[in-house]
Design an enzyme around this catalytic site. Structure first.
Site, PDB file in Angstrom:
ATOM      1  N   SER A   1      14.547  24.772  62.809  1.00 33.65           N
ATOM      2  CA  SER A   1      15.841  24.708  63.482  1.00 33.65           C
ATOM      3  C   SER A   1      16.745  25.773  62.904  1.00 33.65           C
ATOM      4  O   SER A   1      16.587  26.169  61.740  1.00 33.65           O
ATOM      5  CB  SER A   1      16.478  23.332  63.285  1.00 33.65           C
TER       6      SER A   1
ATOM      7  N   TYR B   1      19.605  16.788  57.315  1.00 36.31           N
ATOM      8  CA  TYR B   1      18.799  17.365  58.406  1.00 36.31           C
ATOM      9  C   TYR B   1      18.630  18.866  58.187  1.00 36.31           C
ATOM     10  O   TYR B   1      17.506  19.389  58.233  1.00 36.31           O
ATOM     11  CB  TYR B   1      19.447  17.102  59.759  1.00 36.31           C
TER      12      TYR B   1
END
Length: 250
Positions: free
Chosen positions: A134, A147
């Protein structure tokens, strides 16, 4: 070509499975939800092997790989796609259970599956590992805390795999998407609050699961002598933000 995809029951994984089977490849589709996998298998036929796998249950992974039927044991490509974000609270207000679940899935599960599949690729001197990271692994944002940290791990793990695999024909890529709609990502992040999830994509043209599925397919079908180390992709509407300053009295 045999391609093992985690998180194959929805989002990027489902799109990629459909694209691969349509292109004549075989897919080992792994996910937690048997009903979703069976529905996909009914559509894709014998070229799609549904495998129930919770990557956070790392102890079970070696046996699952060992038990694959003969026609699917040779894994040419591993797509570590399973992952999740939970919560957007600042670190001091976050739920520790959410943090631990992200660590178990995004890091431990990815590492365990890679460890189970990689030795055979090296022995054959052929294979490809694609990790779905990501932009959060490179660019911090409010509420991204653990995250983003897990995706930073995935980025560095991918680069270190490349270093370890020098002299072999095994390829490694870290795909780093930005904002993507049409998946369950934000619904999961907001613990099923569909209204909050929808607002993430409101007011601009974002990427879709189909876009990322097509990029994954392009990587898999790229020439074997080319390695894309990292690939960061965003919608045109998304870009880097300036550094934030909290001024006194404002």
């Amino acid at each position: 070509m045999n391609v093992l995809i985690t998180g194959a029951s929805a989002g990027f994984g489902k799109v990629l499975a459909e694209r691969l089977v349509a292109g004549g490849h075989q897919v080992i589709g792994c996910a937690r939800r048997r009903d979703k996998l069976d529905a996909l298998a009914a559509t894709l036929g014998e070229a799609f092997l549904p495998v129930v796998m919770d990557v956070s249950d790392t102890v079970s992974i070696p046996q699952i790989i060992a038990d694959l039927p003969a026609g699917f044991q040779h894994i040419d490509v591993l797509v570590n796609n399973a992952g999740l974000a939970l919560g957007t609270e600042p670190a001091h207000e976050a739920d520790l259970n959410d943090w631990m679940r992200m660590l178990d899935t995004n890091i431990k599960g990815l590492v365990a599956l890679t460890h189970a599949v990689l030795p055979a690729m090296v022995a054959r001197d052929s294979g490809y590992i694609i990790n779905v990271g990501s932009i959060a692994g490179s660019w911090p944002y409010f509420g991204g805390n653990v995250y983003g940290a897990t995706k930073a791990f995935v980025k560095q793990f991918s680069l270190n795999l490349r270093a370890d695999l020098v002299g072999t024909q095994v390829r490694v890529t870290n795909l780093e998407p930005g904002n993507v709609a049409g998946t369950e990502f934000s619904n999961v992040r907001y613990h099923g609050d569909d209204e909050k999830a929808a607002k993430v994509y409101d007011g601009f043209k974002t990427m879709t699961g189909e876009d990322i599925g097509d990029i994954l397919l392009w990587l898999i079908e790229s020439p074997a002598h080319i390695n894309v180390n990292r690939l960061e992709v965003m919608p045109v509407a998304q870009t880097y933000n300036g550094l934030t300053i909290a001024k006194q009295g404002r």
